[in-house]
Design a protein around this motif. Structure first.
Motif, mmCIF file in Angstrom:
data_model
loop_
_atom_site.group_PDB
_atom_site.id
_atom_site.type_symbol
_atom_site.label_atom_id
_atom_site.label_comp_id
_atom_site.label_asym_id
_atom_site.label_seq_id
_atom_site.Cartn_x
_atom_site.Cartn_y
_atom_site.Cartn_z
ATOM 1 N N MET A 1 10.731 -4.280 -7.289
ATOM 2 C CA MET A 1 9.618 -4.735 -6.453
ATOM 3 C C MET A 1 9.218 -3.608 -5.506
ATOM 4 S SD MET A 1 10.225 -8.749 -5.596
ATOM 5 C CE MET A 1 11.681 -8.515 -4.636
ATOM 6 N N LEU A 2 7.973 -3.666 -5.091
ATOM 7 C CA LEU A 2 7.403 -2.637 -4.236
ATOM 8 C C LEU A 2 6.821 -3.290 -2.987
ATOM 9 C CD1 LEU A 2 6.646 0.420 -4.091
ATOM 10 C CD2 LEU A 2 4.526 -0.195 -5.251
ATOM 11 N N PHE A 3 7.243 -2.826 -1.807
ATOM 12 C CA PHE A 3 6.752 -3.383 -0.552
ATOM 13 C C PHE A 3 5.273 -3.066 -0.380
ATOM 14 C CE2 PHE A 3 5.768 -2.757 3.972
ATOM 15 C CZ PHE A 3 5.997 -4.048 4.431
ATOM 16 N N LEU A 4 4.488 -4.089 0.026
ATOM 17 C CA LEU A 4 3.055 -3.904 0.259
ATOM 18 C C LEU A 4 2.699 -3.952 1.738
ATOM 19 C CD1 LEU A 4 1.524 -6.041 -2.631
ATOM 20 C CD2 LEU A 4 1.835 -3.561 -2.529
ATOM 21 N N CYS A 5 3.078 -5.034 2.411
ATOM 22 C CA CYS A 5 2.731 -5.215 3.814
ATOM 23 C C CYS A 5 3.488 -6.426 4.348
ATOM 24 C CB CYS A 5 1.220 -5.415 3.992
ATOM 25 S SG CYS A 5 0.563 -6.910 3.197
ATOM 26 N N ASN A 6 3.335 -6.681 5.608
ATOM 27 C CA ASN A 6 3.866 -7.905 6.195
ATOM 28 C C ASN A 6 2.786 -8.974 6.116
ATOM 29 O OD1 ASN A 6 6.527 -7.041 7.150
ATOM 30 N ND2 ASN A 6 5.327 -5.645 8.416
ATOM 31 N N LEU A 7 3.193 -10.202 5.852
ATOM 32 C CA LEU A 7 2.241 -11.296 5.720
ATOM 33 C C LEU A 7 1.362 -11.430 6.963
ATOM 34 C CD1 LEU A 7 1.286 -13.590 3.870
ATOM 35 C CD2 LEU A 7 2.990 -15.058 4.957
ATOM 36 N N CYS A 8 1.924 -11.187 8.144
ATOM 37 C CA CYS A 8 1.166 -11.319 9.394
ATOM 38 C C CYS A 8 0.026 -10.306 9.506
ATOM 39 C CB CYS A 8 2.091 -11.233 10.600
ATOM 40 S SG CYS A 8 2.906 -9.636 10.795
ATOM 41 N N GLU A 9 0.034 -9.254 8.667
ATOM 42 C CA GLU A 9 -1.050 -8.264 8.674
ATOM 43 C C GLU A 9 -2.296 -8.758 7.945
ATOM 44 O OE1 GLU A 9 0.259 -4.001 8.059
ATOM 45 O OE2 GLU A 9 2.044 -5.096 7.379
ATOM 46 N N LEU A 10 -2.140 -9.788 7.134
ATOM 47 C CA LEU A 10 -3.256 -10.330 6.365
ATOM 48 C C LEU A 10 -3.918 -11.453 7.147
ATOM 49 C CD1 LEU A 10 -1.595 -10.461 2.846
ATOM 50 C CD2 LEU A 10 -2.992 -8.638 3.833
ATOM 51 N N LEU B 1 -4.440 -0.895 0.429
ATOM 52 C CA LEU B 1 -3.047 -0.446 0.354
ATOM 53 C C LEU B 1 -2.896 0.709 -0.624
ATOM 54 C CD1 LEU B 1 -1.502 -4.012 0.067
ATOM 55 C CD2 LEU B 1 -1.585 -2.602 2.132
ATOM 56 N N ASP B 2 -1.977 1.610 -0.305
ATOM 57 C CA ASP B 2 -1.663 2.762 -1.137
ATOM 58 C C ASP B 2 -0.152 2.768 -1.413
ATOM 59 O OD1 ASP B 2 -1.594 5.220 -2.435
ATOM 60 O OD2 ASP B 2 -1.854 6.397 -0.606
ATOM 61 N N PRO B 3 0.346 1.770 -2.151
ATOM 62 C CA PRO B 3 1.802 1.652 -2.317
ATOM 63 C C PRO B 3 2.444 2.772 -3.125
ATOM 64 C CG PRO B 3 0.698 0.090 -3.737
ATOM 65 C CD PRO B 3 -0.362 0.717 -2.867
ATOM 66 N N TRP B 4 1.684 3.448 -3.968
ATOM 67 C CA TRP B 4 2.229 4.536 -4.782
ATOM 68 C C TRP B 4 1.940 5.904 -4.155
ATOM 69 C CZ3 TRP B 4 -0.477 0.473 -7.258
ATOM 70 C CH2 TRP B 4 0.355 -0.442 -7.908
ATOM 71 N N GLU B 5 1.444 5.890 -2.909
ATOM 72 C CA GLU B 5 1.166 7.107 -2.138
ATOM 73 C C GLU B 5 0.321 8.099 -2.930
ATOM 74 O OE1 GLU B 5 4.925 8.471 -0.611
ATOM 75 O OE2 GLU B 5 5.252 6.594 0.473
ATOM 76 N N GLN B 6 -0.833 7.633 -3.386
ATOM 77 C CA GLN B 6 -1.771 8.471 -4.123
ATOM 78 C C GLN B 6 -2.859 9.064 -3.232
ATOM 79 O OE1 GLN B 6 -3.249 6.206 -7.458
ATOM 80 N NE2 GLN B 6 -1.235 6.043 -8.380
ATOM 81 N N GLY B 7 -2.814 8.751 -1.939
ATOM 82 C CA GLY B 7 -3.803 9.286 -1.019
ATOM 83 C C GLY B 7 -5.088 8.482 -0.955
ATOM 84 N N ARG B 8 -5.071 7.295 -1.559
ATOM 85 C CA ARG B 8 -6.237 6.402 -1.514
ATOM 86 C C ARG B 8 -5.748 4.976 -1.717
ATOM 87 N NH1 ARG B 8 -7.807 4.957 -6.756
ATOM 88 N NH2 ARG B 8 -6.703 6.115 -8.353
#
Length: 109
Positions: A1-10, A18-25
């Protein structure tokens, strides 16, 4: 699994890039619909382009639709279906996510 964000941020009526794979976008967008997180690829099916016009600007002014600002297509936030615009009837790519007991949103593999 890959962390996306905290629910409270939505927040209802807005979306978070979101840029979960750190692609710069921001390759994904996450939003809250009916109290549950929804995650889509940040890719309009019309011409395979990113949809926001600036950081975290994916939603219509009233927060009821996801908008591709490149072509004006409108998508339902609950299922990603295009309901108006050049890709009518097509859908955003939905990704499966889950929320853990600490309120963190994870992308399922």
């Amino acid at each position: 699994m890959l962390f996306l964000c905290n629910l409270c941020e939505l927040k209802h009526g807005s979306a978070l890039g979101l840029d979960p794979w750190e692609q710069g976008r921001d390759t994904l967008l996450a939003l809250l619909y009916d109290g549950r997180p929804k995650v889509y690829r940040n890719n309009c099916p019309h011409q395979n382009v990113p949809m926001q016009y600036r950081k975290d600007r994916f939603m219509s002014p009233d927060g009821s639709r996801i908008i591709c600002f490149a072509h004006g297509a409108s998508f339902r936030p609950d299922n990603g279906l295009c309901i108006d615009g050049p890709c009518l009837g097509q859908s955003l790519t939905s990704l499966s996510c889950l929320v853990d007991s600490e309120g963190r949103v994870w992308l399922e593999s």
